[in-house]
Scaffold this motif. Structure first.
Motif, PDB file in Angstrom:
ATOM      1  N   ARG A  51      47.453 -46.067  61.263  1.00  0.00           N
ATOM      2  CA  ARG A  51      47.190 -47.220  60.410  1.00  0.00           C
ATOM      3  C   ARG A  51      48.423 -48.116  60.293  1.00  0.00           C
ATOM      4  N   GLU A  52      49.610 -47.501  60.143  1.00  0.00           N
ATOM      5  CA  GLU A  52      50.806 -48.295  59.855  1.00  0.00           C
ATOM      6  C   GLU A  52      51.576 -48.727  61.090  1.00  0.00           C
ATOM      7  N   LEU A  53      51.570 -47.940  62.137  1.00  0.00           N
ATOM      8  CA  LEU A  53      52.345 -48.278  63.332  1.00  0.00           C
ATOM      9  C   LEU A  53      51.996 -49.656  63.895  1.00  0.00           C
ATOM     10  N   PRO A  54      50.708 -50.024  64.038  1.00  0.00           N
ATOM     11  CA  PRO A  54      50.408 -51.368  64.556  1.00  0.00           C
ATOM     12  C   PRO A  54      50.985 -52.485  63.678  1.00  0.00           C
ATOM     13  N   CYS A  55      51.026 -52.272  62.385  1.00  0.00           N
ATOM     14  CA  CYS A  55      51.574 -53.284  61.467  1.00  0.00           C
ATOM     15  C   CYS A  55      53.064 -53.481  61.716  1.00  0.00           C
ATOM     16  N   ILE A  56      53.800 -52.378  61.841  1.00  0.00           N
ATOM     17  CA  ILE A  56      55.243 -52.457  62.077  1.00  0.00           C
ATOM     18  C   ILE A  56      55.517 -53.084  63.442  1.00  0.00           C
ATOM     19  N   LEU A  57      54.805 -52.641  64.461  1.00  0.00           N
ATOM     20  CA  LEU A  57      55.026 -53.187  65.800  1.00  0.00           C
ATOM     21  C   LEU A  57      54.738 -54.685  65.854  1.00  0.00           C
ATOM     22  N   SER A  58      53.731 -55.126  65.125  1.00  0.00           N
ATOM     23  CA  SER A  58      53.416 -56.547  65.081  1.00  0.00           C
ATOM     24  C   SER A  58      54.546 -57.345  64.424  1.00  0.00           C
ATOM     25  N   LEU A  59      55.038 -56.864  63.291  1.00  0.00           N
ATOM     26  CA  LEU A  59      56.129 -57.568  62.609  1.00  0.00           C
ATOM     27  C   LEU A  59      57.410 -57.526  63.430  1.00  0.00           C
ATOM     28  N   LEU A  60      57.644 -56.447  64.161  1.00  0.00           N
ATOM     29  CA  LEU A  60      58.842 -56.351  65.003  1.00  0.00           C
ATOM     30  C   LEU A  60      58.905 -57.446  66.060  1.00  0.00           C
ATOM     31  N   LYS A  61      57.767 -58.036  66.415  1.00  0.00           N
ATOM     32  CA  LYS A  61      57.760 -59.125  67.395  1.00  0.00           C
ATOM     33  C   LYS A  61      58.505 -60.354  66.880  1.00  0.00           C
TER      34      LYS A  61
END
Length: 166
Positions: A51-61
């Motif tokens: 649930r959380e990994l996609p959110c972090i990876l998106s913001l890391l962009k």
């Protein structure tokens, strides 16, 4: 630079916030990044990272990471001595093991983990739980103790939590 991430979930979206700060003793952040994303999966017990990994990876962009940068997640990097990993471990793998990932969790995970350290801060008798990949957890422990703020939760991590809920 140190980048600390937290995500708070609302009914139909997730609010992910990252606070960037210069070093472990910083009183103030250098920059704040935020992003609201659609929730791509429901809560799955034992698979929080989905649930959380996609959110972090998106913001890391939105962030230009340098080789020496450190990432902090609200949770665990390692979960046990058998190699089970938490959110931070999955992030470490997703970033091709290029950056140190530090997990600072508020709640204890039951399985024994020789790489987990308890961190007592301020006058609190309740520890934070520290795990890491890409950095020696024993080198990170005194740095977490030195983070600004006199309470269990370092001041910038408390602010991060508040911003993610705003």
């Amino acid at each position: 630079m140190i980048y600390a991430f937290d995500t708070y979930y609302y009914d139909d979206y997730a609010n992910t916030v990252c606070i960037a700060f210069e070093d472990w003793t910083s009183e103030n952040e250098s920059e704040i990044f935020t992003e609201k994303t659609d929730i791509t999966s429901g809560y799955e017990s034992g698979a929080f990272y989905k649930r959380e990994l996609p959110c972090i990876l998106s913001l890391l962009k939105k962030i230009d990471l340098k080789e020496e940068d450190i990432i902090i997640v609200d949770g665990y990097v390692t979960l046990d001595d058998d190699g089970k990993i938490g959110l931070g471990g999955y992030l470490y793998e997703a970033l091709d093991r290029k950056y140190a990932i530090i997990g600072i969790a508020k709640n204890e995970f039951a399985s024994p983990d020789s790489q987990r350290r308890n961190v007592l801060r301020g006058e609190s008798k309740t520890p934070l739980f520290l795990t890491a990949k890409g950095a020696d957890v024993d080198d990170i422990l005194p740095k977490v103790k030195q983070m600004h703020g006199g309470y269990r939760i370092p001041a910038l991590l408390k602010k991060l939590d508040q911003l993610s809920r705003a």
